[in-house]
Structures are given as C-alpha cells and as structure tokens.
Design a protein around this motif. Structure first.
Motif, PDB file in Angstrom:
ATOM      1  N   GLU A  93       0.825  -1.205   0.000  1.00 29.99           N
ATOM      2  CA  GLU A  93       0.000   0.000   0.000  1.00 29.99           C
ATOM      3  C   GLU A  93       0.861   1.257   0.000  1.00 29.99           C
ATOM      4  O   GLU A  93       0.563   2.223  -0.727  1.00 29.99           O
ATOM      5  N   ARG A  94       1.948   1.262   0.771  1.00 29.73           N
ATOM      6  CA  ARG A  94       2.827   2.438   0.796  1.00 29.73           C
ATOM      7  C   ARG A  94       3.521   2.634  -0.545  1.00 29.73           C
ATOM      8  O   ARG A  94       3.620   3.749  -1.054  1.00 29.73           O
ATOM      9  N   ALA A  95       4.025   1.531  -1.112  1.00 29.05           N
ATOM     10  CA  ALA A  95       4.757   1.639  -2.377  1.00 29.05           C
ATOM     11  C   ALA A  95       3.858   2.154  -3.487  1.00 29.05           C
ATOM     12  O   ALA A  95       4.249   3.039  -4.269  1.00 29.05           O
ATOM     13  N   VAL A  96       2.658   1.617  -3.575  1.00 25.75           N
ATOM     14  CA  VAL A  96       1.729   2.037  -4.620  1.00 25.75           C
ATOM     15  C   VAL A  96       1.341   3.502  -4.420  1.00 25.75           C
ATOM     16  O   VAL A  96       1.275   4.283  -5.384  1.00 25.75           O
ATOM     17  N   ARG A  97       1.105   3.886  -3.181  1.00 24.37           N
ATOM     18  CA  ARG A  97       0.737   5.280  -2.898  1.00 24.37           C
ATOM     19  C   ARG A  97       1.883   6.226  -3.274  1.00 24.37           C
ATOM     20  O   ARG A  97       1.648   7.297  -3.848  1.00 24.37           O
ATOM     21  N   ARG A  98       3.106   5.836  -2.975  1.00 23.41           N
ATOM     22  CA  ARG A  98       4.248   6.692  -3.332  1.00 23.41           C
ATOM     23  C   ARG A  98       4.389   6.863  -4.845  1.00 23.41           C
ATOM     24  O   ARG A  98       4.908   7.883  -5.309  1.00 23.41           O
ATOM     25  N   LEU A  99       3.915   5.909  -5.605  1.00 15.16           N
ATOM     26  CA  LEU A  99       4.004   5.986  -7.062  1.00 15.16           C
ATOM     27  C   LEU A  99       2.746   6.573  -7.684  1.00 15.16           C
ATOM     28  O   LEU A  99       2.633   6.632  -8.915  1.00 15.16           O
ATOM     29  N   GLY A 100       1.810   7.026  -6.867  1.00 10.92           N
ATOM     30  CA  GLY A 100       0.622   7.679  -7.389  1.00 10.92           C
ATOM     31  C   GLY A 100      -0.335   6.760  -8.100  1.00 10.92           C
ATOM     32  O   GLY A 100      -1.092   7.203  -8.973  1.00 10.92           O
ATOM     33  N   ALA A 101      -0.336   5.484  -7.750  1.00 10.34           N
ATOM     34  CA  ALA A 101      -1.218   4.518  -8.403  1.00 10.34           C
ATOM     35  C   ALA A 101      -2.181   3.924  -7.380  1.00 10.34           C
ATOM     36  O   ALA A 101      -2.185   4.299  -6.203  1.00 10.34           O
ATOM     37  N   LEU A 102      -2.996   2.987  -7.843  1.00 10.43           N
ATOM     38  CA  LEU A 102      -3.926   2.274  -6.979  1.00 10.43           C
ATOM     39  C   LEU A 102      -3.510   0.812  -6.889  1.00 10.43           C
ATOM     40  O   LEU A 102      -2.884   0.276  -7.822  1.00 10.43           O
ATOM     41  N   PRO A 103      -3.831   0.126  -5.808  1.00 14.09           N
ATOM     42  CA  PRO A 103      -3.497  -1.309  -5.725  1.00 14.09           C
ATOM     43  C   PRO A 103      -4.061  -2.116  -6.885  1.00 14.09           C
ATOM     44  O   PRO A 103      -3.449  -3.090  -7.324  1.00 14.09           O
TER      45      PRO A 103
END
Length: 505
Positions: free
Chosen positions: A436-446
C-alpha cells in the motif's frame, strides 16, 4: 473555484525567483481563488526547501514525485487534487495579474464534453535586434496546441485517460500525447482567454543539439498515434529526412576516406562526392538558421558548429527511440509491478548485509528492462527481519539495495519491513502495508499493481492489498503455496509476459 493549480518543478536555482513570483501571483490574485496550489517537487533527491511565498491565507502544498520527469510529476499533482478541474502551469511562466479571475471565467459553464481549456501564451522577443535560433524556437510555444505551460483538464478525464504518459521523461510531447488521446476519446478541447508570459531561458552553446533527444519521443508518438500524428497535433513536418541524408553523406565520406588515402581513384572520387554532399547539406542547414538571426560572430559560430552536429545527433536519437519503443502500446495509466527481493530478483543469502554477495536471478535484468520499455514503474517490497534480530542494520539493507540497482537498473520505489514476525506491524508480508505504501508513493492504486514473488506470503500480501499476485516458485516454495496461487509463472520472463499480456491486449 473548483480548480486546483499544479506546478511541477525541479527547483532550478535560476528559476527559483520566477517560481516564487508565479506562486505569489496566484496566491495573491483576485477572487475567485483556486481551491489549492500544489507544487510538485520533482528533484530526484531531497534538497533545500523550495522558496515558497507567503500564501496570503491560500493553501500551497508541496508533494514529491521522485525525479521521474514532468509527466509523472503532473500525474502526482492531479492525483493529489480533489477538485473538478486541474490547471497545469510550467514553473517558468508569469501569469497576468488577473489570471485567477480569467481562469474561473474560462472554466465556468463549459459543457461536459469540454475536457480541457488552454490558456494563451506569449513569448517576448528581444527589442532592437533579431531573435537568436534558440529564441525563435522558444517563440513556437505561443503557437503550439494544448501545451501545459497553461492547460486545464477535468480531473475525471485525466483519470479516464490514465493521465500523462510517463514514458515521456522529458518536457516534450507528453502534452500533445494527452491531448490527442482526449480528442480520440470524443472530448473537446477549447481555448480560454487567460494569459501567461513564457520568458526565454538562457541556453548554452549545445542546447540545440541536446534538443535532438526529442526525436526518440517522436518515435513513441508515431507508435501510439500512427503516421498522421503530426498533422493532428498541429505540428509541421520535421527535418529528420534531411538529417538522415546529411548523416548518410558524412558516413559515406568517412567510409571512403581510407581508400582515398591509399590513392585509389574510385575511393577518392567517392570520398569527394560524399564529402561534397555532406558540405552542401550542412551549409544549407546552417544558412537557414543564420539568415533570420542577429548574425553576430558568436551566433554564426554556434550555428555553423551545431549545424554539423545536429544531423547525426538527430539520427542517433531516432534509432534509440526505435529500439526503446519498438513494441510500445497506447498508455493506459500508471501500472506498477512490485517484486519480492530475495530469491525473486536476487539469490537469497540469509540476513545478507554485504553488497558483494548480491547475485541477480537469471533473466532479472532483461525482465525489468522489458517492463521499463512499456513505461511500467518498478518497486521492491521485502521482509528484512534480520534488522529486528540484530543480524544486520537498516543501513546494510540500503547498501544491498543500492547494489541491486547497480546490477538491475533503477528501481522506482523501495519498501522493506525491519520487523520480526511477533512485532505485530502492518508492513510485514503477508500484511499489505508495504504494498500500500509503495503504490501510494508511485501515485497509483493497488488495482493497478501486480506483485511478483516466490513464496505464499508475497501472494497473500498482494491479495490483502487488492493487487494482482503472480508466484514464481523456487526450491523453497512449498507445494501448498503453489496450489493456492491463482497465477504462477516458471520464471521472471514469463511472469512479466503475464503482466504485459493482460495490460496490452
């Protein structure tokens, strides 16, 4: 006003005063004011705080996008916005004093089919002399369609189209690409009455040569939008064919030179003919660039030298683009693939803190490069309980990760869990926290993410986060884990093909 203003920047020292003036102009402009101003700091590393003016009570927020280029920075900005409209400004423009009022007027009452509104851009030319080649090129921004020097889009349309194509890593063509995709989807783009001034930045001797890197981006435009993209984007025909002819003549002259030096008549004639052709093409190009300019000694010298260098540079970048984008597909929004580290990307060495022991898994570099060619963002999520056990330090983990990047190329985001199994954290796989953190940092959704790993808890973490999980079994993968996995692949190459197959068909 239901509009957020997004300003990407890399914090160039030469533009910090301009950026501060831009933000001050918007924050202190007349009502109605934008809901929020988001400054996207796209510096690859943390630096000194950006020079932000007194907001006058209006909200200015700074977010980071990790140095991934202007397209990714703008995507980070609009995804952080919560308004119907998002207006993009370059960090080196100067809005008119009434820009905020005119922006509100431009957007008010637009029909739902209107997806975007372009502001008017002017580029001031020097008084008392003819403009230089660089100044003339910059002046073309005033005639360009849909440039993000001042362009507003509905946030819903940006979400529908997946935002800007992040394969454009330079400030070039990414705005035209988005506009063409919006028009192809049946939306309208309109012109407004607001106005900004785009000053001409200082440019070095080789600026026109560096600009030839855009030939690689033109290949991506051609691959995605077809051979007629220039006309649809309001672009004139380029000079690539002439550059190819010039470069070919120069190469032929060099190829014939050894025979000419040995006294061969045929070689001498071929070398002379090719060299003459190269000289004529180069001279014509140089004269075309010199004639409309100030014709000062410095400008004439710059045009003469760079006119000889530009053709091979343009051809070289074109070839690079053909290789990099040979299987490009239309952009479909941010797509993220997160990998487990040990026994997925590199051989597992228990509690490894020594970068010298890092050994890539077979095919790892080729698999990652294939994803990069498709504009996929890459991350690593890794349990590192050795930190909690005292066997390694967090610094050891980072040094090993740095070695992984040396061997496998840039990784867009790293997340590792330093906790042990009994610590009750939310990040240790099979819990979804790292994903969840990695996806959020990349501006995407799970839902736009795939997780590739070698054991069951990698796949369980993906499912818990709402992402897709693909298991690449190794000798330590239990049969029960393989049986439970919805998708498996025999190796990394096959796993990447599974990801791209679903994404591009």
């Amino acid at each position: 006003m239901s509009c957020t203003v997004v300003v990407p920047t890399i914090g160039r020292p030469s533009l910090r005063t301009v950026l501060a003036a831009l933000l001050d102009s918007i924050a202190g402009g007349p009502e109605p004011a934008p809901h929020e101003i988001i400054v996207v700091d796209d510096r690859p590393a943390h630096g000194a705080p950006l020079p932000l003016p007194d907001s006058g009570g209006r909200r200015i927020r700074v977010i980071r996008s990790g140095g991934r280029g202007p397209a990714a920075a703008r995507n980070a900005g609009w995804r952080a916005a919560a308004t119907e409209w998002v207006a993009f400004l370059d960090d080196d423009v100067v809005p008119d004093p009434d820009w905020t009022r005119r922006l509100a007027a431009d957007l008010a009452g637009l029909p739902p089919k209107a997806a975007g509104s372009q502001g008017r851009v002017s580029v001031p030319m020097p008084d008392g002399r003819r403009p230089t080649d660089w100044e003339r090129n910059t002046a073309g921004l005033a005639r360009a369609d849909w440039i993000t020097a001042d362009m507003a889009y509905r946030r819903g349309v940006l979400a529908e189209l997946g935002g800007f194509d992040e394969r454009f890593r330079r400030a070039y063509r990414e705005d035209a690409d988005l506009a063409l995709r919006a028009l192809a989807a049946g939306h309208d783009l309109v012109r407004g009455e607001r106005h900004v001034t785009h000053p001409v930045r200082a440019a070095g001797f080789w600026a026109s040569v560096r600009a030839q890197a855009g030939n690689a981006d033109d290949v991506l435009m051609w691959r995605v939008h077809g051979p007629g993209w220039r006309a649809r984007a309001g672009e004139g025909r380029g000079l690539l064919r002439r550059h190819v002819l010039t470069a070919a003549a120069g190469l032929a002259a060099l190829a014939a030179a050894p025979a000419a030096l040995r006294g061969s008549r045929a070689g001498t004639a071929a070398a002379a003919l090719a060299a003459g052709g190269w000289a004529l093409c180069t001279a014509r190009f140089a004269v075309e660039r010199i004639r409309p300019g100030p014709r000062t000694p410095g400008e004439v010298l710059k045009m003469a030298v760079t006119s000889a260098v530009i053709p091979p540079a343009a051809v070289g970048h074109r070839i690079r683009g053909l290789l990099a984008h040979r299987d490009a597909r239309p952009w479909a929004g941010p797509w993220v693939v997160l990998f487990d580290r040990d026994d997925t990307l590199i051989r597992d060495v228990p509690y490894n803190g020594d970068p010298a022991l890092v050994e890539p898994m077979p095919g790892a570099r080729r698999a990652l490069d294939r994803l990069r060619r498709h504009g996929v963002r890459i991350g690593v999520v890794s349990n590192q309980s050795g930190v909690a056990k005292g066997r390694i330090t967090a610094g050891d983990v980072r040094r090993v990760n740095a070695r992984v990047e040396e061997l496998l190329g840039r990784i867009d985001v790293w997340e590792f869990c330093p906790h042990d199994g009994d610590d009750g954290c939310e990040c240790r796989k099979p819990r979804p926290g790292m994903i969840e953190r990695a996806v959020r940092r990349l501006g995407a959704l799970p839902s736009d993410c795939a997780v590739i790993g070698d054991i069951g808890r990698d796949i369980e973490a993906a499912a818990a986060a709402g992402a897709r999980g693909i298991l690449v079994p190794t000798v330590r993968t239990r049969p029960a884990e393989i049986a439970r996995a919805l998708e498996t692949a025999p190796d990394l190459r096959a796993a990447v093909e599974l990801v791209l197959g679903r994404r591009t068909r």
